[in-house]
Write a protein that holds these residues in place. Structure first.
Motif, PDB file in Angstrom:
ATOM      1  N   SER A 185     -28.025 -32.126  18.627  1.00 38.12           N
ATOM      2  CA  SER A 185     -28.670 -32.596  17.640  1.00 38.12           C
ATOM      3  C   SER A 185     -28.536 -31.668  16.560  1.00 38.12           C
ATOM      4  O   SER A 185     -28.347 -30.631  16.753  1.00 38.12           O
ATOM      5  CB  SER A 185     -30.114 -32.882  17.854  1.00 38.12           C
ATOM      6  OG  SER A 185     -30.965 -33.001  16.672  1.00 38.12           O
ATOM      7  N   ASN A 186     -28.513 -32.080  15.310  1.00 38.97           N
ATOM      8  CA  ASN A 186     -28.581 -31.180  14.138  1.00 38.97           C
ATOM      9  C   ASN A 186     -29.952 -31.141  13.541  1.00 38.97           C
ATOM     10  O   ASN A 186     -30.186 -30.593  12.408  1.00 38.97           O
ATOM     11  CB  ASN A 186     -27.279 -31.662  13.052  1.00 38.97           C
ATOM     12  CG  ASN A 186     -27.614 -32.605  12.150  1.00 38.97           C
ATOM     13  OD1 ASN A 186     -28.745 -33.321  12.683  1.00 38.97           O
ATOM     14  ND2 ASN A 186     -27.095 -32.817  11.105  1.00 38.97           N
ATOM     15  N   SER A 187     -31.043 -31.716  13.986  1.00 41.21           N
ATOM     16  CA  SER A 187     -32.332 -31.677  13.338  1.00 41.21           C
ATOM     17  C   SER A 187     -33.254 -31.147  14.491  1.00 41.21           C
ATOM     18  O   SER A 187     -33.894 -30.278  14.262  1.00 41.21           O
ATOM     19  CB  SER A 187     -32.737 -33.179  13.074  1.00 41.21           C
ATOM     20  OG  SER A 187     -32.884 -34.019  14.120  1.00 41.21           O
ATOM     21  N   GLU A 188     -33.042 -31.398  15.794  1.00 39.47           N
ATOM     22  CA  GLU A 188     -33.990 -31.040  16.922  1.00 39.47           C
ATOM     23  C   GLU A 188     -34.103 -29.204  17.023  1.00 39.47           C
ATOM     24  O   GLU A 188     -35.085 -28.728  17.190  1.00 39.47           O
ATOM     25  CB  GLU A 188     -33.457 -31.381  18.216  1.00 39.47           C
ATOM     26  CG  GLU A 188     -33.746 -33.018  18.135  1.00 39.47           C
ATOM     27  CD  GLU A 188     -33.440 -33.682  19.615  1.00 39.47           C
ATOM     28  OE1 GLU A 188     -33.790 -34.868  19.787  1.00 39.47           O
ATOM     29  OE2 GLU A 188     -33.027 -32.951  20.655  1.00 39.47           O
ATOM     30  N   TYR A 190     -34.215 -27.304  14.663  1.00 35.70           N
ATOM     31  CA  TYR A 190     -35.281 -26.985  13.521  1.00 35.70           C
ATOM     32  C   TYR A 190     -36.675 -27.176  14.241  1.00 35.70           C
ATOM     33  O   TYR A 190     -37.674 -26.503  13.743  1.00 35.70           O
ATOM     34  CB  TYR A 190     -35.141 -27.478  12.101  1.00 35.70           C
ATOM     35  CG  TYR A 190     -33.707 -26.939  11.742  1.00 35.70           C
ATOM     36  CD1 TYR A 190     -33.311 -25.616  11.479  1.00 35.70           C
ATOM     37  CD2 TYR A 190     -32.493 -27.902  11.557  1.00 35.70           C
ATOM     38  CE1 TYR A 190     -32.203 -25.022  10.916  1.00 35.70           C
ATOM     39  CE2 TYR A 190     -31.282 -27.462  11.091  1.00 35.70           C
ATOM     40  CZ  TYR A 190     -31.123 -26.246  10.783  1.00 35.70           C
ATOM     41  OH  TYR A 190     -30.011 -25.735  10.081  1.00 35.70           O
ATOM     42  N   VAL A 269     -31.475 -26.930   4.377  1.00 31.88           N
ATOM     43  CA  VAL A 269     -31.982 -27.744   5.486  1.00 31.88           C
ATOM     44  C   VAL A 269     -32.758 -28.947   5.041  1.00 31.88           C
ATOM     45  O   VAL A 269     -32.645 -30.189   5.633  1.00 31.88           O
ATOM     46  CB  VAL A 269     -32.396 -27.095   6.737  1.00 31.88           C
ATOM     47  CG1 VAL A 269     -32.592 -27.848   7.933  1.00 31.88           C
ATOM     48  CG2 VAL A 269     -31.547 -26.003   7.166  1.00 31.88           C
ATOM     49  N   GLU A 271     -35.179 -31.727   4.474  1.00 31.86           N
ATOM     50  CA  GLU A 271     -36.357 -32.432   5.264  1.00 31.86           C
ATOM     51  C   GLU A 271     -36.280 -32.341   6.605  1.00 31.86           C
ATOM     52  O   GLU A 271     -37.192 -32.503   7.360  1.00 31.86           O
ATOM     53  CB  GLU A 271     -36.389 -33.772   4.834  1.00 31.86           C
ATOM     54  CG  GLU A 271     -35.085 -34.678   5.324  1.00 31.86           C
ATOM     55  CD  GLU A 271     -33.794 -34.400   4.619  1.00 31.86           C
ATOM     56  OE1 GLU A 271     -33.974 -33.920   3.478  1.00 31.86           O
ATOM     57  OE2 GLU A 271     -32.876 -34.636   4.958  1.00 31.86           O
ATOM     58  N   ARG A 272     -34.970 -31.621   7.158  1.00 29.42           N
ATOM     59  CA  ARG A 272     -34.794 -31.336   8.868  1.00 29.42           C
ATOM     60  C   ARG A 272     -35.671 -30.106   8.993  1.00 29.42           C
ATOM     61  O   ARG A 272     -35.677 -29.848  10.284  1.00 29.42           O
ATOM     62  CB  ARG A 272     -33.461 -31.463   9.020  1.00 29.42           C
ATOM     63  CG  ARG A 272     -32.891 -32.767   9.190  1.00 29.42           C
ATOM     64  CD  ARG A 272     -31.238 -32.609   9.548  1.00 29.42           C
ATOM     65  NE  ARG A 272     -30.718 -31.941   8.332  1.00 29.42           N
ATOM     66  CZ  ARG A 272     -29.837 -31.046   8.489  1.00 29.42           C
ATOM     67  NH1 ARG A 272     -29.649 -30.510   9.764  1.00 29.42           N
ATOM     68  NH2 ARG A 272     -29.256 -30.485   7.424  1.00 29.42           N
ATOM     69  N   ASP A 322     -24.870 -26.582   7.910  1.00 25.86           N
ATOM     70  CA  ASP A 322     -25.980 -26.113   7.115  1.00 25.86           C
ATOM     71  C   ASP A 322     -25.857 -24.807   6.399  1.00 25.86           C
ATOM     72  O   ASP A 322     -26.062 -24.515   5.368  1.00 25.86           O
ATOM     73  CB  ASP A 322     -27.054 -26.031   7.776  1.00 25.86           C
ATOM     74  CG  ASP A 322     -27.588 -27.413   8.267  1.00 25.86           C
ATOM     75  OD1 ASP A 322     -27.263 -28.393   7.677  1.00 25.86           O
ATOM     76  OD2 ASP A 322     -28.377 -27.584   9.263  1.00 25.86           O
TER      77      ASP A 322
END
Ligand code: PNW
Length: 462
Positions: A185-188, A190, A269, A271-272, A322
């Motif tokens: 994932s590219n948000s998890e 963070y 980044v 809101e992530r 990012d």
């Protein structure tokens, strides 16, 4: 030959899942690494830590070898699911007893225990029921577990490390999926990192509020970072290297030292990247009594101008999209069996970057080492590549000390060959060789070399 500062802490390090084995012994629950390694296709040759070095049953033999090496300190980790088989709730006294006995055995030889509370073996129940590091209760569960450890062991354990390498947990566990729990994932990453930081802060608060005055120990966190050297002297590449370091180490160390994420991460980044409340910032700020650093390698950083995305060496870089940084390795650099370049001067530069940015009272290298595959011949393991590696990195560490880095200790990774996560038993990091059929231990020449370093508190003449 220059000496290391008086009282320098010389140690070696290991972690529970990588060495203990005894994966279902004495009431231990499953960890996410038990599940991950038992899932086909996740590890080299389907290898698991079921037996590993069988340290659980052989710890006395191992500590005897440590004593023979003259180690001043030994860093190991506690398996959370040995203490809480279901992650929370009921304590497994038998699991606690193992670590209590281990600590007593170390103290018998005057080896100081440095205890890591989390080196990646999360109780599987917490993954299944609460989404692991993504869940919002995880920090409280971690503090609950930490408190039990402080209470049972804190009379004898005076050095605590809350988390080992939250970067690896976040990036390799939740970003690239090559480590448990294997998510991509590219948000998890963070969100996982955010909860890891809160878990660290809550455990530290618990220690400071309830134990530190009486037990008089220190507590901190261990982060990992490679050095990033600008590819050229162009301003863009210099900024890119700095940005890469902030995305790598600043991500975790800025909250711990300054109470918040680096500005450049917030901007990119958006809101992530979760945000901390004022109360959380206060809790985080100053939450480490020492700067724990794991360091292995260096890469060069180039500003990504948009056209080179495909040729990026993503591996070690964090969430590269990012950062917009392209990583390079100089073809002339020698590499270890991990494919990691041997760049001793990167160690010096990183130590000074840390000293300059965070001004820690103490930096401890809690891991540094290399994988090379040398086996015993007539009982002797001639691992000259490893000796050269340690000698060169320690020489640079010494130069960093001369230039003002407050480095007060060094732990070699690793005490013995062990389960190198998804790469299995093929990557040997130990100063002690382990035959994974017979489980026989043979100190390598690097162990004998290290013994000399420790005894003289300096690097031997070459
Ligand atoms: C560290 N990377 O892991 C760990 O703390 C140890 O458990 C491990 O055995 C040792 O280093 C050698 O790998 C890392 O890809 C794993 O950047 C991967 C990376 C860094 C550290």
């Amino acid at each position: 030959m220059k000496k290391f500062p008086e009282g320098f802490i010389w140690g070696t390090a290991t972690s529970s899942y990588q060495i203990e084995g005894a994966w279902e012994k004495d009431g231990k629950g499953w960890s996410i690494w038990d599940a991950f390694s038992h899932t086909s296709g996740k590890t080299a040759n389907g290898e698991t830590g079921d037996i590993a070095c069988d340290h659980f049953h052989r710890y006395k033999e191992d500590i005897k070898i440590m004593a023979d090496m003259g180690l001043k300190a030994y860093r190991f980790s506690i398996s959370w699911p040995r203490i809480f088989p279901a992650g929370t709730g009921k304590v497994n006294e038998q699991g606690l007893q193992f670590y209590s006995d281990l600590v007593d055995e170390l103290l018998k030889y005057d080896i100081e225990p440095w205890v890591t509370l989390y080196h990646w073996d999360l109780p599987l129940a917490l993954q299944m029921e609460y989404d692991g590091w993504l869940g919002d209760k995880i920090a409280d569960f971690f503090a609950e577990y930490a408190e039990v450890c402080f209470k049972k062991l804190g009379d004898r354990v005076k050095k605590w490390i809350t988390l080992n390498e939250p970067w690896v947990v976040s990036i390799l566990g939740y970003g690239q999926g090559v480590m448990a729990p294997g998510r991509i994932s590219n948000s998890e990453p963070y969100l996982a990192a955010h909860n890891l930081l809160l878990a660290h802060a809550k455990a530290v608060k618990c220690y400071r509020d309830k134990f530190q005055d009486a037990q008089k120990g220190k507590i901190g966190i261990t982060n990992n970072c490679d050095w990033r050297e600008p590819l050229t002297r162009n301003l863009e590449d210099q900024v890119a290297a700095q940005r890469a370091l902030e995305f790598f180490l600043g991500w975790f160390a800025d909250p711990v030292y300054f109470g918040d994420y680096p500005q450049v991460m917030k901007e990119r980044v958006q809101e992530r990247l979760p945000s901390f409340t004022e109360e959380e910032k206060e809790m985080l700020k100053g939450s480490s009594d020492f700067f724990g650093l794991n360091h292995y390698t260096t890469m060069m950083a180039e500003a990504d101008t948009g056209k080179k995305v495909e040729q990026n060496v993503y591996g070690n870089g964090g969430i590269s999209e990012d950062q917009e940084v392209i990583l390079h390795v100089d073809p002339s650099w020698k590499k270890t069996d991990m494919g990691w370049a041997i760049v001793p001067w990167g160690c010096k530069k990183l130590l000074l970057w840390i000293q300059n940015r965070y001004k820690p009272e103490e930096i401890i290298i809690t891991e540094n080492g290399c994988a090379f595959d040398n086996g015993p011949e007539n009982g002797v393991v001639k691992d000259t590549g490893r000796i050269d590696f340690y000698d060169s990195y320690l020489s640079e560490a010494l130069l960093a000390i001369e230039d003002g880095a407050k480095l007060t200790g060094y732990f070699a990774w690793s005490f013995m060959d062990n389960f190198e996560w998804a790469l299995g038993y093929g990557k040997r990091f130990g100063m002690v060789h382990v035959d994974f059929e017979s489980l026989k231990r043979t100190p390598k020449n690097s162990a004998l070399w290290y013994k000399e370093v420790i005894a003289s508190n300096q690097l031997p003449e070459k």
